[in-house]
Design a protein around this motif. Structure first.
Motif, PDB file in Angstrom:
ATOM      1  N   GLY A  53      -5.700  -2.322  25.727  1.00 46.73           N
ATOM      2  CA  GLY A  53      -6.915  -3.100  25.934  1.00 46.73           C
ATOM      3  C   GLY A  53      -7.276  -3.903  24.696  1.00 46.73           C
ATOM      4  N   GLY A  54      -8.041  -4.977  24.913  1.00 44.61           N
ATOM      5  CA  GLY A  54      -8.543  -5.764  23.794  1.00 44.61           C
ATOM      6  C   GLY A  54      -7.527  -6.683  23.154  1.00 44.61           C
ATOM      7  N   THR A  55      -6.486  -7.051  23.877  1.00 41.50           N
ATOM      8  CA  THR A  55      -5.447  -7.895  23.298  1.00 41.50           C
ATOM      9  C   THR A  55      -5.640  -9.372  23.619  1.00 41.50           C
ATOM     10  OG1 THR A  55      -4.024  -7.536  25.209  1.00 41.50           O
ATOM     11  CG2 THR A  55      -3.740  -6.054  23.334  1.00 41.50           C
ATOM     12  N   GLY A  56      -6.625  -9.718  24.427  1.00 42.69           N
ATOM     13  CA  GLY A  56      -6.891 -11.111  24.744  1.00 42.69           C
ATOM     14  C   GLY A  56      -6.201 -11.609  26.002  1.00 42.69           C
ATOM     15  N   LYS A  57      -5.840 -10.689  26.902  1.00 44.57           N
ATOM     16  CA  LYS A  57      -5.146 -11.080  28.133  1.00 44.57           C
ATOM     17  C   LYS A  57      -5.996 -12.017  28.979  1.00 44.57           C
ATOM     18  CE  LYS A  57      -4.779  -6.773  29.191  1.00 44.57           C
ATOM     19  NZ  LYS A  57      -5.184  -6.084  27.991  1.00 44.57           N
ATOM     20  N   THR A  58      -7.267 -11.702  29.144  1.00 39.49           N
ATOM     21  CA  THR A  58      -8.155 -12.543  29.957  1.00 39.49           C
ATOM     22  C   THR A  58      -8.326 -13.910  29.318  1.00 39.49           C
ATOM     23  OG1 THR A  58      -9.312 -10.598  30.793  1.00 39.49           O
ATOM     24  CG2 THR A  58     -10.454 -12.698  30.977  1.00 39.49           C
ATOM     25  N   THR A  59      -8.502 -13.952  28.017  1.00 41.57           N
ATOM     26  CA  THR A  59      -8.663 -15.222  27.308  1.00 41.57           C
ATOM     27  C   THR A  59      -7.423 -16.100  27.478  1.00 41.57           C
ATOM     28  OG1 THR A  59     -10.058 -14.113  25.687  1.00 41.57           O
ATOM     29  CG2 THR A  59      -9.167 -16.260  25.068  1.00 41.57           C
TER      30      THR A  59
END
Length: 91
Positions: free
Chosen positions: A37-43
Motif C-alpha cells: 500500500g501507499g505506492t501511488g498506484k491510484t495516482t
C-alpha cells in the motif's frame, strides 16, 4: 552507451494509437498493481487515464479504499439499481 529517453506524453500517444488501431470495443487493457500500500498506484492509474483521453474506462479495484473518484470527480449518466445501492452504501 546510448540512453533511451521516453517522454510520458510519447507513451500516451503510442497507447492512443494502439487503441485507435484496434477499432471498436476494448483496444487495450492496462493494469497498475502492487502488493504494498501507499505506492501511488491510484495516482499513476489516474494520470495515465487522463493522459489517454476521454475514451478511457478506469476501474478502481481497491478492496479497502477505492478512492479514484476523489481525484477525477466523475459524472454519472446512468445508474443500474445495483450501482445505486453500492453508491448509497459508500456514503
Amino acid at each position: 552507451m546510448a540512453r533511451n529517453r521516453v517522454r510520458s506524453s510519447s507513451i500516451a500517444e503510442g497507447l492512443q494509437g494502439k487503441a485507435a488501431k484496434e477499432g471498436e470495443g476494448v483496444g487495450m487493457i492496462l493494469s497498475i498493481a502492487s502488493g504494498k500500500g501507499g505506492t501511488g498506484k491510484t495516482t499513476i492509474a489516474i494520470n495515465l487515464a487522463l493522459s489517454l483521453g476521454a475514451t478511457v474506462q478506469l476501474l478502481d479495484c481497491d478492496v479497502e479504499e477505492p478512492n479514484a473518484h476523489l481525484f477525477i470527480h466523475p459524472t454519472w449518466t446512468r445508474l443500474s439499481p445495483s450501482t445505486h445501492r453500492f453508491l448509497k452504501w459508500l456514503g
